[in-house]
Design a protein around this motif. Sequence first.
Motif, short mmCIF file in Angstrom:
data_model
loop_
_atom_site.label_atom_id
_atom_site.label_comp_id
_atom_site.label_asym_id
_atom_site.label_seq_id
_atom_site.Cartn_x
_atom_site.Cartn_y
_atom_site.Cartn_z
N TYR A 1 -8.60 2.88 -4.20
CA TYR A 1 -8.08 3.60 -3.05
C TYR A 1 -8.81 2.90 -1.94
CZ TYR A 1 -11.31 7.30 -3.27
OH TYR A 1 -12.45 7.95 -3.09
N TRP B 1 0.74 -1.16 -0.01
CA TRP B 1 -0.05 -0.07 0.13
C TRP B 1 0.81 1.47 0.03
CZ3 TRP B 1 -5.12 -0.44 -0.58
CH2 TRP B 1 -5.71 -1.66 -0.30
N ARG C 1 -4.76 5.55 0.65
CA ARG C 1 -3.77 4.67 0.29
C ARG C 1 -4.40 4.08 -0.84
NH1 ARG C 1 -1.38 7.18 3.55
NH2 ARG C 1 -0.66 6.53 5.57
N TYR C 2 -3.12 3.42 -1.69
CA TYR C 2 -3.19 2.85 -3.07
C TYR C 2 -2.52 1.46 -2.93
CZ TYR C 2 -4.54 7.94 -3.77
OH TYR C 2 -4.99 9.16 -3.69
N ARG C 3 -3.25 0.63 -3.46
CA ARG C 3 -2.55 -0.73 -3.68
C ARG C 3 -1.92 -0.63 -5.06
NH1 ARG C 3 -5.84 -6.49 -3.47
NH2 ARG C 3 -4.32 -7.72 -4.72
#
Length: 75
Positions: free
Chosen positions: A41, A13, A50-52
């Motif tokens: 997100y 993440w 948060r971005y995977r």
Amino acid sequence: MEKLIAMQNNTVWLTTEEAAERLKVSKQTIEAWRKGGWLRYVQGGPKLFRYRSDYLDIDVEKKLGVKAFLSPLTK
């Protein structure tokens, strides 16, 4: 660059800043893409996104129609 914040089941993440650095775009571009519905997100608070990393790659490739030029996850 801020250290990667979480690893669970090999999932990485990234913060908004890390996502921008990885994709070589500005933080404002990441925010605009998020608000436009182009990036997946999770939101942990009013200003905590948060971005995977694997979804980020796929979403950008889909949006731009080209392979994303990615920075390494670690230095």
